[in-house]
Design an enzyme around this catalytic site. Structure first.
Site, PDB file in Angstrom:
ATOM      1  N   HIS A   1      11.196 -34.222  21.156  1.00 28.08           N
ATOM      2  CA  HIS A   1      10.042 -33.958  20.302  1.00 28.08           C
ATOM      3  C   HIS A   1       8.871 -33.461  21.128  1.00 28.08           C
ATOM      4  O   HIS A   1       8.692 -33.865  22.276  1.00 28.08           O
ATOM      5  CB  HIS A   1       9.630 -35.203  19.498  1.00 28.08           C
ATOM      6  CG  HIS A   1       9.476 -36.438  20.331  1.00 28.08           C
ATOM      7  ND1 HIS A   1      10.541 -37.192  20.758  1.00 28.08           N
ATOM      8  CD2 HIS A   1       8.364 -37.039  20.833  1.00 28.08           C
ATOM      9  CE1 HIS A   1      10.101 -38.212  21.475  1.00 28.08           C
ATOM     10  NE2 HIS A   1       8.778 -38.134  21.549  1.00 28.08           N
TER      11      HIS A   1
ATOM     12  N   ASN B   1       7.749 -35.717  26.348  1.00 24.04           N
ATOM     13  CA  ASN B   1       8.213 -36.748  27.277  1.00 24.04           C
ATOM     14  C   ASN B   1       9.737 -36.811  27.315  1.00 24.04           C
ATOM     15  O   ASN B   1      10.382 -36.721  26.264  1.00 24.04           O
ATOM     16  CB  ASN B   1       7.669 -38.116  26.839  1.00 24.04           C
ATOM     17  CG  ASN B   1       6.147 -38.177  26.843  1.00 24.04           C
ATOM     18  OD1 ASN B   1       5.496 -37.543  27.661  1.00 24.04           O
ATOM     19  ND2 ASN B   1       5.580 -38.932  25.928  1.00 24.04           N
TER      20      ASN B   1
ATOM     21  N   ILE C   1       3.325 -41.304  13.197  1.00 26.17           N
ATOM     22  CA  ILE C   1       2.973 -42.507  12.440  1.00 26.17           C
ATOM     23  C   ILE C   1       1.903 -43.341  13.161  1.00 26.17           C
ATOM     24  O   ILE C   1       1.226 -44.164  12.531  1.00 26.17           O
ATOM     25  CB  ILE C   1       4.243 -43.351  12.160  1.00 26.17           C
ATOM     26  CG1 ILE C   1       4.048 -44.230  10.920  1.00 26.17           C
ATOM     27  CG2 ILE C   1       4.656 -44.179  13.377  1.00 26.17           C
ATOM     28  CD1 ILE C   1       5.353 -44.804  10.382  1.00 26.17           C
TER      29      ILE C   1
HETATM   30  P1  5GP Z   1       7.323 -40.574  22.737  1.00 25.33           P
HETATM   31  O1  5GP Z   1       6.593 -41.703  23.395  1.00 25.33           O
HETATM   32  O2  5GP Z   1       8.812 -40.837  22.642  1.00 25.33           O
HETATM   33  O3  5GP Z   1       7.022 -39.242  23.367  1.00 25.33           O
HETATM   34  O4  5GP Z   1       6.742 -40.478  21.269  1.00 25.33           O
HETATM   35  C1  5GP Z   1       7.387 -40.957  20.131  1.00 25.33           C
HETATM   36  C2  5GP Z   1       6.399 -40.830  18.997  1.00 25.33           C
HETATM   37  O5  5GP Z   1       7.091 -41.051  17.783  1.00 25.33           O
HETATM   38  C3  5GP Z   1       5.265 -41.850  19.054  1.00 25.33           C
HETATM   39  O6  5GP Z   1       4.011 -41.184  19.119  1.00 25.33           O
HETATM   40  C4  5GP Z   1       5.427 -42.653  17.769  1.00 25.33           C
HETATM   41  O7  5GP Z   1       4.199 -43.010  17.172  1.00 25.33           O
HETATM   42  C5  5GP Z   1       6.238 -41.717  16.896  1.00 25.33           C
HETATM   43  N1  5GP Z   1       7.082 -42.409  15.929  1.00 25.33           N
HETATM   44  C6  5GP Z   1       7.935 -43.432  16.188  1.00 25.33           C
HETATM   45  N2  5GP Z   1       8.554 -43.822  15.052  1.00 25.33           N
HETATM   46  C7  5GP Z   1       8.080 -43.016  14.054  1.00 25.33           C
HETATM   47  C8  5GP Z   1       8.343 -42.944  12.659  1.00 25.33           C
HETATM   48  O8  5GP Z   1       9.133 -43.692  12.093  1.00 25.33           O
HETATM   49  N3  5GP Z   1       7.682 -41.990  11.960  1.00 25.33           N
HETATM   50  C9  5GP Z   1       6.796 -41.126  12.562  1.00 25.33           C
HETATM   51  N4  5GP Z   1       6.195 -40.228  11.787  1.00 25.33           N
HETATM   52  N5  5GP Z   1       6.520 -41.176  13.879  1.00 25.33           N
HETATM   53  C10 5GP Z   1       7.157 -42.110  14.623  1.00 25.33           C
END
Ligand code: 5GP
Length: 141
Positions: free
Chosen positions: A99, A86, A31
């Protein structure tokens, strides 16, 4: 594991731009992309971090990552990309459901930057002991 936003996306309670889905894996657009086509690949299994993920889910993700990457690259007309994963808040994890980020690298400005990469030469004596310790842990896991 506590509920995350990704649990809601998996259940269809929150919309996403779905890219791929099978019994074990969902992929959808991030997103807040750091590059056009930035895609997330998640297991259906609700594990917070990679070290807690089952072998079956890990294998399912591993087997589709190259194919999803190819689709991301073709759709964005990019040939270079990073896969980022991460684990833990200090390691920049913000959503505590495993993820993998697939992030196209179309140019120097967009995509993943490697500003902080504090490399130094390995100490080989220490490295030999460390690798032996890891092999021992692997043998009992
Ligand atoms: P992290 O920092 O945990 O590795 O990445 C989490 C990712 O999830 C971020 O890049 C963030 O933009 C994405 N993200 C968080 N909430 C949502 C959401 O509600 N929908 C989508 N499609 N991505 C999300």
């Amino acid at each position: 594991m506590e509920e995350t936003i990704f649990s809601k996306i998996l259940r269809g309670e929150i919309p996403c731009h779905e890219v791929y889905r099978d019994e074990h894996v969902l992929a959808f657009l991030d997103i807040q992309p750091i590059a056009h086509g930035h895609t997330l690949v998640i297991p259906v299994e609700p594990a917070a971090t990679l070290d807690r993920l089952s072998d079956a889910s890990a294998a399912a993700i591993g087997s589709v990552l190259p194919r999803i990457s190819r689709a991301v690259l073709k759709a964005t007309g990019t040939k270079d990309f990073n896969v980022l994963q991460n684990n833990g808040a200090p390691a920049h994890q913000t959503v505590f459901h495993v993820h993998f980020h697939i992030i196209p690298k179309p140019n120097a400005e967009e995509g993943l930057g490697m500003g902080g990469w504090p490399a130094k030469d390995i100490d080989h004596a220490e490295g030999a002991a460390l690798a032996a310790q890891m092999r021992a842990y692997l043998a009992e896991d």
